[in-house]
Scaffold this motif. Structure first.
Motif, mmCIF file in Angstrom:
data_model
loop_
_atom_site.group_PDB
_atom_site.id
_atom_site.type_symbol
_atom_site.label_atom_id
_atom_site.label_comp_id
_atom_site.label_asym_id
_atom_site.label_seq_id
_atom_site.Cartn_x
_atom_site.Cartn_y
_atom_site.Cartn_z
ATOM 1 N N ASN A 147 0.895 -1.258 -0.181
ATOM 2 C CA ASN A 147 0.104 -0.201 -0.423
ATOM 3 C C ASN A 147 0.780 1.361 0.076
ATOM 4 O O ASN A 147 0.510 2.390 -0.032
ATOM 5 N N GLY A 148 2.064 1.356 -0.511
ATOM 6 C CA GLY A 148 3.147 2.377 0.118
ATOM 7 C C GLY A 148 3.626 2.533 1.060
ATOM 8 O O GLY A 148 4.719 3.691 1.010
ATOM 9 N N GLU A 149 2.516 2.492 2.301
ATOM 10 C CA GLU A 149 3.092 3.138 4.058
ATOM 11 C C GLU A 149 4.228 2.742 4.312
ATOM 12 O O GLU A 149 4.397 1.209 3.666
ATOM 13 N N THR A 150 4.946 3.575 5.345
ATOM 14 C CA THR A 150 6.170 3.182 5.877
ATOM 15 C C THR A 150 6.401 3.168 7.361
ATOM 16 O O THR A 150 4.983 4.257 7.823
ATOM 17 N N TYR A 151 7.016 2.804 8.073
ATOM 18 C CA TYR A 151 6.586 2.579 9.355
ATOM 19 C C TYR A 151 8.140 2.242 9.843
ATOM 20 O O TYR A 151 8.897 1.979 9.813
ATOM 21 N N ASP A 152 8.351 3.044 11.051
ATOM 22 C CA ASP A 152 9.304 3.527 11.801
ATOM 23 C C ASP A 152 9.413 1.883 12.702
ATOM 24 O O ASP A 152 10.348 1.111 12.708
ATOM 25 N N VAL A 153 8.512 1.285 12.598
ATOM 26 C CA VAL A 153 8.477 0.061 13.639
ATOM 27 C C VAL A 153 7.239 -1.026 13.147
ATOM 28 O O VAL A 153 6.573 -0.349 12.377
ATOM 29 N N ILE A 154 8.044 -1.982 12.715
ATOM 30 C CA ILE A 154 7.014 -3.043 12.444
ATOM 31 C C ILE A 154 7.350 -4.534 13.553
ATOM 32 O O ILE A 154 8.113 -5.614 13.434
ATOM 33 N N LEU A 155 5.734 -4.712 13.957
ATOM 34 C CA LEU A 155 6.033 -6.225 15.242
ATOM 35 C C LEU A 155 4.811 -6.724 14.563
ATOM 36 O O LEU A 155 4.192 -6.719 14.224
ATOM 37 N N ASP A 156 5.459 -8.035 13.852
ATOM 38 C CA ASP A 156 5.839 -9.688 14.024
ATOM 39 C C ASP A 156 5.094 -10.218 15.228
ATOM 40 O O ASP A 156 4.945 -11.108 15.400
ATOM 41 N N ALA A 157 3.505 -10.142 15.717
ATOM 42 C CA ALA A 157 2.473 -10.978 16.688
ATOM 43 C C ALA A 157 2.398 -12.157 16.791
ATOM 44 O O ALA A 157 2.815 -12.599 17.538
ATOM 45 N N VAL A 158 3.133 -12.574 15.610
ATOM 46 C CA VAL A 158 2.168 -14.563 15.253
ATOM 47 C C VAL A 158 3.439 -14.204 14.524
ATOM 48 O O VAL A 158 3.314 -16.313 13.862
ATOM 49 N N GLY A 159 4.540 -14.291 13.814
ATOM 50 C CA GLY A 159 5.542 -15.141 13.859
ATOM 51 C C GLY A 159 5.576 -15.735 11.688
ATOM 52 O O GLY A 159 5.847 -16.145 11.387
ATOM 53 N N LYS A 160 4.486 -15.053 11.194
ATOM 54 C CA LYS A 160 4.010 -15.105 10.066
ATOM 55 C C LYS A 160 4.841 -14.320 8.733
ATOM 56 O O LYS A 160 4.452 -14.320 7.572
ATOM 57 N N LEU A 161 5.217 -13.317 9.177
ATOM 58 C CA LEU A 161 6.337 -12.104 8.555
ATOM 59 C C LEU A 161 7.609 -12.169 8.037
ATOM 60 O O LEU A 161 8.302 -13.885 9.078
ATOM 61 N N SER A 162 8.017 -11.878 7.326
ATOM 62 C CA SER A 162 10.136 -12.438 7.239
ATOM 63 C C SER A 162 10.310 -10.537 7.057
ATOM 64 O O SER A 162 9.805 -9.742 6.919
ATOM 65 N N PHE A 163 11.161 -10.511 7.850
ATOM 66 C CA PHE A 163 11.939 -9.510 6.811
ATOM 67 C C PHE A 163 12.227 -8.616 5.489
ATOM 68 O O PHE A 163 12.118 -7.411 5.615
ATOM 69 N N SER A 164 12.152 -9.965 4.779
ATOM 70 C CA SER A 164 12.677 -9.463 3.554
ATOM 71 C C SER A 164 11.109 -9.653 2.984
ATOM 72 O O SER A 164 11.324 -8.016 2.300
ATOM 73 N N ARG A 165 10.276 -9.210 3.790
ATOM 74 C CA ARG A 165 8.456 -8.711 2.871
ATOM 75 C C ARG A 165 8.332 -7.750 3.655
ATOM 76 O O ARG A 165 7.770 -6.588 2.739
ATOM 77 N N CYS A 166 9.435 -7.390 4.717
ATOM 78 C CA CYS A 166 8.529 -6.587 5.315
ATOM 79 C C CYS A 166 9.162 -5.012 5.182
ATOM 80 O O CYS A 166 9.493 -3.970 5.637
#
Length: 186
Positions: free
Chosen positions: A69-88
């Protein structure tokens, strides 16, 4: 908890992925307490709950992929362990921090990203919660600034059933085991 290691501060943009689970509901509330602008990601059925916890924006992951969606964040908290650093990575601001709750690859990425590039993986090993952290949560609860979300309660004897429910990955908030007086006397 994730707030202390991620260094969440007033005015920062924070995204909580898995915002309706036990870790996620805590992270949304704590990020708001620290003055962050919070975007939460959860399923359709939990949108209202997460809004009630203070999220400024809520994304239904069944309808939208926050990484596109083009939005950016200072912090991304993956609370469920389903993301990866490369994706975020593309959704992090320069100097942004990705704080996962799980993932063996993050054990390697955390020290590497401290030296390479501006975006970092924050993955404290082992996670540490001090007496000060517990007392801080107690104060927030007593002040009405934090509430534990309880999905279901099971008697201690139903621990297997409780575990099976948690493993469905469809719980909201926490699942509690209750201990009655007769169990304590054994």
């Amino acid at each position: 908890m994730g707030m202390r290691p991620a260094g969440v501060q007033r005015g920062q943009r924070v995204l909580v992925y898995g915002a309706s689970g036990s870790i996620g509901t805590a992270c949304v509330q704590l990020a708001k307490y620290f003055g962050a602008d919070v975007t939460s990601v959860c399923s359709t059925k939990n949108l209202e709950l997460v809004k009630s916890l203070g999220a400024d924006r809520v994304i239904d992951y069944t309808q939208e992929d926050f990484t596109k969606n083009g939005e950016t964040y200072d912090v991304i908290l993956d609370a469920v362990g389903k993301l990866s650093f490369s994706r975020c990575r593309g959704s992090l601001k320069p100097g942004g921090r990705y704080n996962p709750s799980d993932g063996l690859q993050n054990v390697v990425l955390a020290p590497l990203t401290q030296w390479i590039g501006g975006k970092k993986v924050i993955f404290p090993i082992p996670p540490r919660y001090t007496k000060t952290d517990v007392l801080f949560l107690k104060e927030l609860i007593e002040a009405g600034k934090y509430r534990a979300i309880i999905d279901r309660c099971y008697p201690l004897e139903a621990v297997v059933e409780a575990t099976e429910y948690v493993e469905t990955l469809h719980k909201t908030g926490n699942v509690v085991l209750t201990v009655n007086k007769s169990n304590q006397e054994r």
